[in-house]
Design an enzyme around this catalytic site. Sequence first.
Site, PDB file in Angstrom:
ATOM      1  N   HIS A  79      -5.520   5.931  11.135  1.00  0.00           N
ATOM      2  CA  HIS A  79      -4.336   6.135  10.292  1.00  0.00           C
ATOM      3  C   HIS A  79      -4.663   6.127   8.809  1.00  0.00           C
ATOM      4  CE1 HIS A  79      -4.439   1.945   9.216  1.00  0.00           C
ATOM      5  NE2 HIS A  79      -3.227   1.934   8.708  1.00  0.00           N
TER       6      HIS A  79
ATOM      7  N   HIS B  85       2.809   5.189  11.773  1.00  0.00           N
ATOM      8  CA  HIS B  85       1.546   4.446  11.942  1.00  0.00           C
ATOM      9  C   HIS B  85       1.726   3.140  12.711  1.00  0.00           C
ATOM     10  CE1 HIS B  85      -0.304   6.414   8.102  1.00  0.00           C
ATOM     11  NE2 HIS B  85      -0.427   7.172   9.160  1.00  0.00           N
TER      12      HIS B  85
ATOM     13  N   SER C 202      -8.223  12.286   0.944  1.00  0.00           N
ATOM     14  CA  SER C 202      -7.401  12.122   2.139  1.00  0.00           C
ATOM     15  C   SER C 202      -7.690  13.322   3.035  1.00  0.00           C
ATOM     16  CB  SER C 202      -5.919  12.089   1.777  1.00  0.00           C
ATOM     17  OG  SER C 202      -5.630  10.957   0.986  1.00  0.00           O
TER      18      SER C 202
ATOM     19  N   HIS D  23       4.228   7.754   1.450  1.00  0.00           N
ATOM     20  CA  HIS D  23       3.815   6.689   2.375  1.00  0.00           C
ATOM     21  C   HIS D  23       4.734   5.492   2.184  1.00  0.00           C
ATOM     22  CE1 HIS D  23       0.796   3.353   3.589  1.00  0.00           C
ATOM     23  NE2 HIS D  23       1.387   3.821   4.662  1.00  0.00           N
TER      24      HIS D  23
ATOM     25  N   LYS E 127       2.221   4.116  -7.382  1.00  0.00           N
ATOM     26  CA  LYS E 127       2.019   2.982  -6.479  1.00  0.00           C
ATOM     27  C   LYS E 127       3.231   2.057  -6.535  1.00  0.00           C
ATOM     28  CE  LYS E 127      -0.829   1.787  -4.358  1.00  0.00           C
ATOM     29  NZ  LYS E 127      -1.138   2.068  -2.930  1.00  0.00           N
TER      30      LYS E 127
ATOM     31  N   ASN F 255       0.817  -1.227   0.000  1.00  0.00           N
ATOM     32  CA  ASN F 255       0.000   0.000   0.000  1.00  0.00           C
ATOM     33  C   ASN F 255       0.848   1.273   0.000  1.00  0.00           C
ATOM     34  OD1 ASN F 255       0.993  -0.141   2.572  1.00  0.00           O
ATOM     35  ND2 ASN F 255      -0.983   0.025   3.607  1.00  0.00           N
TER      36      ASN F 255
END
Lengths: 495, 109
Positions: free
Chosen positions: A418, A343, A399, A249, A494, A217
């Site tokens: 999160h 997270h 988001s 991320h 991604k 992810n």
Amino acid sequence: MPIGEQDTLRGVIFVGTDLQLVPGQRCHWIMGKQDGMKVDGIVFATEEIIQDLIGTKALWQVKNVAYLPGILKASLAMPDIHEGYGFPIGGVAATDLEEGVISPGGIGYDINCGVRLMVSNLSKPDVERHMDKLVEALFASIPSGLGKTGAIRLSKSDLSEVLTQGAKWAVTNGYGWAEDLEYSEDQGCMAGADPRNVSERAFSRGAAGLGTLGSGNHFIEVSYVERIFDEEAAEAFGLFENQVVFWVHSGSRGFGHQVCTDYLNIMRRAVSKYGISLPDRQLDCAPTMSDEGKQYFSAMAAGANYAWANRQILAHYVREATARTLGKSAEELNMHLLYDVAHNIGKIEEHEINEKKKKVLVHRKGATRAFGPSHPDIPVKYSKVGQPVLIPGDMGRASYVLKGTETAMEFSFGSACHGAGRALSRTQAKKAITVDELHKDLELSGVIVRSATVKGLVEEAPLAYKDVDVVVEATACAGLADRVARLRPMGVIKG
Amino acid sequence: MFEDRVVSSQEKWSVEVHAMDAEELLVNFLNEQILLLEVQDLVVSDIDEIVIEQVGTSQSPLGHQFHLRSIMLGSRLSQANIQPEIQIKAATFHEIQVAPTYAQVTFDV
């Protein structure tokens, strides 16, 4: 009452024949202590979210976590709760530092998987016409996907420095700006890391992973600020409507996974050694102050620092690629770091227990620290409004940027959700949508996507996630964090 | 992981793991393959030999009751001209089942 049914008089939801959730204050659901539970469970959610969890293991995992020795107040679940390995994702558990335990399962395989958000002085119309080029430039600059290694190769001694210095190592070596460190949880470096407690296996997996996005992810996203909810906080965070912002991320890559794998074996032996009884071996743990507990904490901190260095380097690549594409330097584009949050992490923090300040170990597994205004651990610039809480949703919808609250300190050890939380497993997602349908949907939403693999993309399709609007609404309803801004995606890389 | 593509058996290597129970033995064995793929680029095509022995009791030092030794066959990924479809990051204990003729393990991807 049948499972999933609600007692209309008391509002109780029956999770199982012997497990109930009783409504507390708004968006708080209490799972009363029973069997070997040492404390209650509390799930912060709307009734709609709870109903979606019936039939999964997530709520049972909230119960199981309550068995941990030394757990304080309650086993907590954030509104994005879903089934994890032992602990639910979205789980928070604080344990007594002296008499409680530390559990690798409560932190997760991807230690300090987290997110950072950079702002800019660009507005959506400035960037829209360059989006194809920008997404291509980001995709070309950032090693992403399966087993990708980066341009950085580290000797064992260099890697040891990364493990103790975190993001500071990256900044010292030219990846980013000195001011970035101020705008990161723990200034991008967790104290107590000790590379001597990290295995050779973990060193070998960490040698080539720094500066890579990874798969699953993890993502880079270009978004714009669609709506401001809180002008004062938005101004403090440097956000304005239509502003273009950049998400990173990622986590500790293979290094963190190996640390977790190594210590799960050690903890299996520790539960026998210390006579700890647990309902699930994935909760295996050791007293925090035991040799095993201290060693794991120091290795976990090393993993956290690896992840902070990694996100710092990735953010540097984002600045470089954006500057090249738009023909201005990152400084001219004002690409300042808004904040960076973990997270998956275990932190020693001071919280109020029975009206007394006490140092506790807070496990956050798929949960964000969300400290309220005036907390000494947040940047001075944000002190008046509270800590930025960064909530990535999914690649097609939205988001959020939230702010921490005083009530989160009281209810959830200063923690919030999160993300949106998965609604479908990866396998279910692949069955539910084809890659062509996904590309069409994203095109209609105005989102440009590049992915290292087709499969990786489909697994992360918007329909695989809960609606982040619903999760954020529940988070605000429960008093864990307040809305500052809603962001919409424009382009996504991604892993 | 590699769908229908065939991995040739150009390389041979040995793997040894210890564990305190059958579940841990399976997880450790699989995690060893994950490590070898990530670090040494080795991808398995076949198991040439595998020996599992009980070497201790629950009272043994380090808790090691079982020992597995295997000879693995496969290729280096860079030479095999294939790319993994998914990246497996760890074998987990989630819903793990180990029986004499059947095993179930969940991978973290």
